[in-house]
Design a protein around this motif. Structure first.
Motif, PDB file in Angstrom:
ATOM      1  N   GLY A  74      12.171   2.094  18.084  1.00 30.37           N
ATOM      2  CA  GLY A  74      12.651   3.456  18.139  1.00 30.37           C
ATOM      3  C   GLY A  74      13.236   4.006  16.859  1.00 30.37           C
ATOM      4  N   ARG A  75      13.104   3.291  15.748  1.00 30.05           N
ATOM      5  CA  ARG A  75      13.656   3.788  14.491  1.00 30.05           C
ATOM      6  C   ARG A  75      12.737   4.833  13.862  1.00 30.05           C
ATOM      7  N   ARG A  76      13.326   5.726  13.102  1.00 27.87           N
ATOM      8  CA  ARG A  76      12.531   6.680  12.343  1.00 27.87           C
ATOM      9  C   ARG A  76      12.129   6.000  11.045  1.00 27.87           C
ATOM     10  N   VAL A  77      10.865   5.636  10.944  1.00 34.60           N
ATOM     11  CA  VAL A  77      10.367   4.800   9.855  1.00 34.60           C
ATOM     12  C   VAL A  77       9.359   5.573   9.023  1.00 34.60           C
ATOM     13  N   VAL A  78       9.513   5.486   7.721  1.00 38.14           N
ATOM     14  CA  VAL A  78       8.498   5.978   6.789  1.00 38.14           C
ATOM     15  C   VAL A  78       7.957   4.773   6.027  1.00 38.14           C
ATOM     16  N   LEU A  79       6.651   4.573   6.078  1.00 37.31           N
ATOM     17  CA  LEU A  79       5.995   3.530   5.292  1.00 37.31           C
ATOM     18  C   LEU A  79       5.256   4.178   4.133  1.00 37.31           C
ATOM     19  N   MET A  80       5.511   3.684   2.934  1.00 39.56           N
ATOM     20  CA  MET A  80       4.857   4.226   1.742  1.00 39.56           C
ATOM     21  C   MET A  80       3.903   3.189   1.170  1.00 39.56           C
ATOM     22  N   GLU A  81       2.640   3.549   1.119  1.00 41.69           N
ATOM     23  CA  GLU A  81       1.582   2.703   0.556  1.00 41.69           C
ATOM     24  C   GLU A  81       0.964   3.446  -0.622  1.00 41.69           C
ATOM     25  N   ARG A  82       0.892   2.785  -1.779  1.00 40.52           N
ATOM     26  CA  ARG A  82       0.378   3.444  -2.978  1.00 40.52           C
ATOM     27  C   ARG A  82      -1.117   3.716  -2.898  1.00 40.52           C
TER      28      ARG A  82
END
Length: 823
Positions: free
Chosen positions: A33-41
């Motif tokens: 339930g966390r607000r997650v941002v994943l950044m992939e180059r």
């Protein structure tokens, strides 16, 4: 590059990178339930989009400064060259699918390295096994179906088995993250449509089962590989993770008031050459680094000034996991060509294991694995159409540049552009059967920054015995198969090519030993985690992908337990549990995708939940900590002491986050009761099962109210309701007996829990007459206790004061029991 002036975005967690560390972490946090941002180059690569033509392959490399945004990132360092991936799914896009566990005896502790120093593993195989289970299930691990048509027609697999049998070596078909059947348990066949898992597919493109084309290492255009984009990332997106591709993180730093800040750029125009996109900033409460060994080490080294007190172990214990590439050429059987057909099958189908002296084989040295390799079938066409004249000219220029690099003060360590030029309009290929070696090399390399560039100082010399042993075994395999043996052309300079770089931000028992602890949290910087291969304190031995993913899964469990979600929050419909049993790739469990249980109990993990215990009123302060206990019980036994030692005993453990929602009330009430959330792991009875309801009582005085009571003893009581793997309700009832005696008894008394397992969910007043199904004893290991001390958290006003009040109460109760008699 100037930073964008627009409003800074803030989220619960940012995950940097989408490889085996980042993908697992993003899924676990989003599922909770966390607000997650994943950044992939890098870019996403749906099935059908991987480069194949000469023109596509020539631009399939990563070097944004030269306008290259492709998948292969090639590095050259002192002593080794390296190939890693850039794209949604990280290394899983180009790895060979093997999911082998690190050998139990290879978790070494304080073994001297040949070049000095040590390779301590602060975790054990037992710590990782539950997480290995979860990852294998999610990735659909299955051995190559060699016993079924048409998979039985794989010459290289039979050749490796024949050679191993002739040489008396152990050979297995390792688990592979490949779909050979349309759904789990189905009949394997070529090019069948694969059924989507309940969490769907992030690409929205149909997938088909393996067609034995040997293209695993250059991207599977059929989608038969259960790579991270088809599994963990699809599940993470299903649970609301915000996955952003072409987003490259440039710097990180702590944030005033807590949490972290990241500067990043968005490569929005992939046709631009030498573009300078604006720098933007995002902030978060928790930061998970999963950018790969090089990416994570580079970020930390570049941002080191922002992290005062960061361990001096940063950059150390780098290794290539013993990677060694060689070739078998012109194999013959009785003067006739023996077909090996390296292009038929997945890239790897077999694993020959060379024992380690740690396995009890004196003089064996460090252990290793040798595996068959492969190459794409279409390379025959490339060879036929190769521009020989142009290739020779480009090769001479490439080799000359490499030679002159040896004499430069600052050599170019990124070879992506140079190899892109070398390929031109064609592609490199290999012939016959490649052999892939890997093992326990010496983790004595060092990653550094030099004029802003990442450099690695590593040499094969300190691992010479390992490489000699592996090469000799490969030569013996060649002899058995009637083949010529050929080293990698780089071996004449004792250079290796590694696709498994490890270390640089190693885990350790303390800051003098590692950058992060055994759960990946960076010493001195709460909420900053390392999830990828950089955290490995030494070589894994076999292919490290599974171990990295299991470490990330274990890390996520600890992260979530140290910051539990809001009480009363429920899971979203159709969710897929985490460590209790993730849904396998390409298949469904229950109709809505849910499987019984959550790793965090029924009260955990809905979107929008807070990071800390938040059920207490705003004017109250809560306190929580995490506790691990492990031991043995015997089923059918009723006495805990007898159950701990009986011949038929079984392992039992639990991990609990214990929370007092109101510290003042907890200390004032005689029951000193708090809630307990987490899991119970009962081997052979369903494994890890969530605690459905749990209570903990600290220092209860059983003699309160008695005329002569209240002095000589206290009890710590645990009551955990759960359901085993067969659907039977169980109650773990445990007690620590704190009895009057000398101070030397404090540790054994407070670290020993006598447990009984009851049939059904049984309250304390219902135990008389209830059926006892098992009994035994659990203990806190000293290392786990040391970690427990780091998990104390408060939420609410006057947190430090409340923590001190708790400490004074704890010490006072111990004094009451163990202090000297004054009368």
């Amino acid at each position: 590059m100037g930073r964008s002036s627009e409003h800074t975005e803030h989220v619960d967690a940012v995950v940097v990178g989408s490889g085996f560390g980042g993908s697992v972490a993003a899924y676990r946090l989003a599922e909770a339930g966390r607000r997650v941002v994943l950044m992939e180059r890098g870019q996403p690569y749906p099935p059908g989009s991987f480069p194949r033509s000469p023109a596509q392959m020539g631009r399939a490399f990563w070097d944004p400064a030269e306008g290259l945004y492709g998948m292969f990132d090639v590095w050259s360092f002192k002593g080794c060259d390296s190939v890693v991936a850039s794209g949604l799914g990280g290394g899983s896009l180009i790895y060979a699918n093997v999911l082998l566990r690190k050998d139990e005896r290879w978790f070494v502790h304080d073994r001297p390295l040949p070049g000095g120093g040590y390779e301590p593993w602060p975790i054990s195989r037992a710590d990782l096994d539950p997480h290995y289970d979860a990852v294998e299930k999610m990735l659909g691990a299955t051995p190559y179906p060699l016993d079924q048509v048409p998979f039985d027609d794989t010459p290289k697999t039979h050749a490796m088995q024949d050679a191993a049998a002739e040489l008396g070596l152990e050979c297995t078909l390792p688990p592979l993250a490949v779909s050979f059947a349309s759904h789990p348990g189905g009949t394997p066949a070529l090019s069948l449509p694969i059924a989507d898992a309940p969490y769907g597919n992030i690409h929205g493109v149909p997938r088909r089962t393996c067609r034995l084309c040997g293209e695993c290492d250059i991207g599977c255009n059929d989608g038969a590989k259960n790579s991270l984009d088809h599994t963990y990332l699809s599940a993470a997106a299903h649970h609301g993770a915000d996955i952003r591709t072409s987003h490259e993180v440039k710097r990180i730093r702590p944030r005033d008031g807590g949490g972290y800040e990241l500067d990043y750029v968005h490569h929005a125009d992939l046709t631009a050459k030498k573009s300078r996109p604006p720098v933007r900033t995002i902030t978060c409460d928790r930061l998970v680094l999963g950018a790969g060994t090089y990416g994570t080490a580079y970020l930390l080294l570049k941002s080191r000034d922002a992290f005062p007190g960061l361990s001096d172990a940063l950059g150390t214990r780098f290794s290539g996991n013993g990677d060694l590439l060689t070739f078998l050429l012109r194999a013959k059987d009785r003067n006739r060509v023996r077909p090996l057909n390296a292009s038929r099958g997945p890239v790897i189908t077999t694993a020959i294991r060379l024992p380690d002296e740690l396995d009890g084989v004196p003089g064996a040295g460090r252990g290793a694995y040798i595996q068959d390799g492969g190459y794409p079938g279409f390379t025959d066409w490339i060879i036929d159409s190769f521009d020989v004249g142009g290739a020779f000219e480009r090769a001479v220029k490439f080799l000359w540049d490499r030679f002159t690099d040896l004499f430069r003060d600052v050599p170019d360590t990124n070879l992506s552009k140079e190899i892109s030029d070398l390929i031109g309009d064609g592609a490199l290929t290999v012939s016959s059967l490649p052999l892939l070696g890997m093992g326990r090399d010496a983790a004595d390399g060092v990653l550094r920054l030099r004029d802003g560039r990442l450099t690695a100082d590593w040499t094969a010399e300190t691992s010479e015995e390992l490489f000699v042993r592996v090469r000799k075994t490969m030569q013996r395999i060649a002899d058995v198969l009637g083949a010529d043996y050929a080293d990698n052309p780089m071996w004449f300079r004792k250079r290796i090519i590694t696709v498994h770089p490890l270390g640089g931000a190693p885990m350790g028992a303390h800051p003098g030993d590692g950058v992060c602890d055994a759960f990946g949290e960076v010493f001195g910087f709460p909420g900053l985690y390392i999830a990828d291969g950089a955290a490995m304190p030494g070589p894994v031995g076999p292919n490290p992908s599974l171990t990295i993913a299991a470490h990330a899964d274990r890390m996520a469990t600890r992260l979530l337990e140290s910051a539990p979600a809001r009480r009363g929050a429920g899971r979203s419909a159709g969710s897929v549990p985490s460590s209790t049993g993730a849904e396998p790739a390409g298949g469904a469990g229950s109709p809505d995708g849910a499987v019984n249980g959550s790793a965090y109990g029924p009260d955990s993990g809905r979107r929008g939940g807070s990071w800390g215990p938040s059920s207490a009123a705003a004017d109250r302060t809560s306190l929580s900590f995490t506790e691990d206990m492990k031991g043995y019980v015997t089923y059918g036994e009723t006495d805990p002491r007898a159950g701990e030692l009986a011949e038929g005993r079984r392992p039992l453990s639990f991990r609990l986050t214990i929370t007092a929602d109101d510290v003042d009330r907890f200390l004032a009430e005689p029951g000193h009761e708090a809630r307990a959330e987490g899991w119970v792991d009962a081997a052979g009875h369903g494994g890890r099962r969530p605690v459905e309801h749990g209570t903990f009582n600290l220092f209860v005085d059983p003699d309160a109210g008695d005329a002569d009571g209240g002095r000589d003893r206290r009890l710590m009581k645990y009551r955990l309701f759960y359901t085993d793997g067969d659907g039977r309700r169980r109650t773990l009832s445990g007690v620590k007996k704190v009895l009057h005696g000398p101070p030397t008894k404090i540790w054994p008394d407070t670290s020993t829990l006598y447990v009984r397992l009851f049939d059904g969910h049984v309250g304390e007043d219902e135990e008389d007459g209830a059926q006892i199904v098992a009994a035994g004893v659990l203990h806190i290991r000293l290392a786990d206790f040391a970690r427990q001390l780091t998990t104390f958290r408060t939420s609410g006003p006057d947190g430090l004061e409340k923590l001190l009040s708790f400490g004074r109460f704890f010490a006072g109760e111990l004094w009451e029991v163990y202090g000297p008699d004054l009368v």
